[in-house]
Design a protein around this motif. Sequence first.
Motif, mmCIF file in Angstrom:
data_model
loop_
_atom_site.group_PDB
_atom_site.id
_atom_site.type_symbol
_atom_site.label_atom_id
_atom_site.label_comp_id
_atom_site.label_asym_id
_atom_site.label_seq_id
_atom_site.Cartn_x
_atom_site.Cartn_y
_atom_site.Cartn_z
ATOM 1 N N HIS A 183 0.846 -1.198 0.000
ATOM 2 C CA HIS A 183 0.000 0.000 0.000
ATOM 3 C C HIS A 183 0.883 1.251 0.000
ATOM 4 O O HIS A 183 1.898 1.321 0.699
ATOM 5 C CB HIS A 183 -0.892 -0.013 1.241
ATOM 6 N N ARG A 210 0.045 -2.979 5.017
ATOM 7 C CA ARG A 210 -1.122 -3.179 4.174
ATOM 8 C C ARG A 210 -0.654 -3.624 2.791
ATOM 9 O O ARG A 210 0.259 -3.020 2.220
ATOM 10 C CB ARG A 210 -1.935 -1.894 4.076
ATOM 11 N N VAL A 218 -7.639 -4.323 0.035
ATOM 12 C CA VAL A 218 -6.520 -4.087 0.945
ATOM 13 C C VAL A 218 -6.599 -5.080 2.099
ATOM 14 O O VAL A 218 -7.643 -5.250 2.713
ATOM 15 C CB VAL A 218 -6.544 -2.645 1.488
ATOM 16 N N TRP A 220 -4.393 -6.554 5.694
ATOM 17 C CA TRP A 220 -3.337 -6.284 6.659
ATOM 18 C C TRP A 220 -2.503 -7.546 6.859
ATOM 19 O O TRP A 220 -3.046 -8.654 6.936
ATOM 20 C CB TRP A 220 -3.915 -5.861 7.998
ATOM 21 N N THR A 246 -5.845 -9.562 8.711
ATOM 22 C CA THR A 246 -6.948 -8.673 8.347
ATOM 23 C C THR A 246 -8.116 -8.805 9.320
ATOM 24 O O THR A 246 -8.691 -7.792 9.755
ATOM 25 C CB THR A 246 -7.424 -8.970 6.914
#
Length: 319
Positions: A183, A210, A218, A220, A246
């Motif tokens: 990200h 991310r 997206v 995590w 996530t």
Amino acid sequence: MDNPGILIIDDDPNLRKTLTDILKIRGFSPYATENGADGLEWLEDNPANLVLIDLGLPDISGIEVLKKVKAAYPNTEIIVLTGKATLDSAIEATNWGAFSYLVKPYEIELLILNIRRAIEKQQAEKALRDSEECFRKIFEESPLGMEIIDCNNRFGKVNGTLCRMLGYTEEELINLNYTDIIHFADMRESVKNFRQILKRKKTYWKTERRCIKKSGEVIWVNMTASVILDAAGDTLWFLKMFEDITKRKKAEQAIIAAKDEWERTFDAIIDPIMIVDTCHRIVKTNKAMAAKLAAMPFETGSLLCHQIFQGTNTPQPIC
């Protein structure tokens, strides 16, 4: 490796017997044949660590036997023995993978030395293959997503878990750059850590990141990165491991959102409210109560309710 198996292929019966006897005394397990065809047939059911091949065989040439052995059993070492040495045959034998090339008559101790060195080489290569196979299994079967990238952030290898985690095939992911999956908001810190590794200020780092899936979603991840060095201590690769967190991050964010909502509701109540623990300390007040106490909300945590409201040093039944 106990009692390494050795195949002797030589048409001289006296030499076969002499070598067989000597090798048994030296702790090996030899077997001898008089021609190439018998030797190749024996190898089909009796894998050997080492083959001693005479170039002048009665049926097929020793070089042809060498080629066939190496094609079928690439990890078997071969020592060529010949009474008619030529530069061409020595070069050809070496090119086809012979460990060494000895000319008859040779010193038996020289042959034993070559045998031991050939077997040591075989053992070292087997240990390396076993180690590589162990790493391959760990890498490919790991429940964590794993990748190996070079110093230019190009993928060298990825495992199936990472592919499934990001929604790519292995071929698709290999053709991307590491920065393609991170990200943009986390890119600056990633570059910083990367540079610190290259400058030897760090040997590994662990952080939450991310990542961007192929679908654009997206996620995590808990990422751990370590460096792989070459023999000179220079950075060759980076090994990175990813754990999908996530669900945990979403749960944490839900808890934080619920807490923030509760805080806003608590402070929005126009009546003075406070929370008191079992020791009569004021744990929390809303804005109305803080205003009544002429204190900031964070200052009320050191107050005792009976001192404030009854002016006593001991708790009262109603406080």
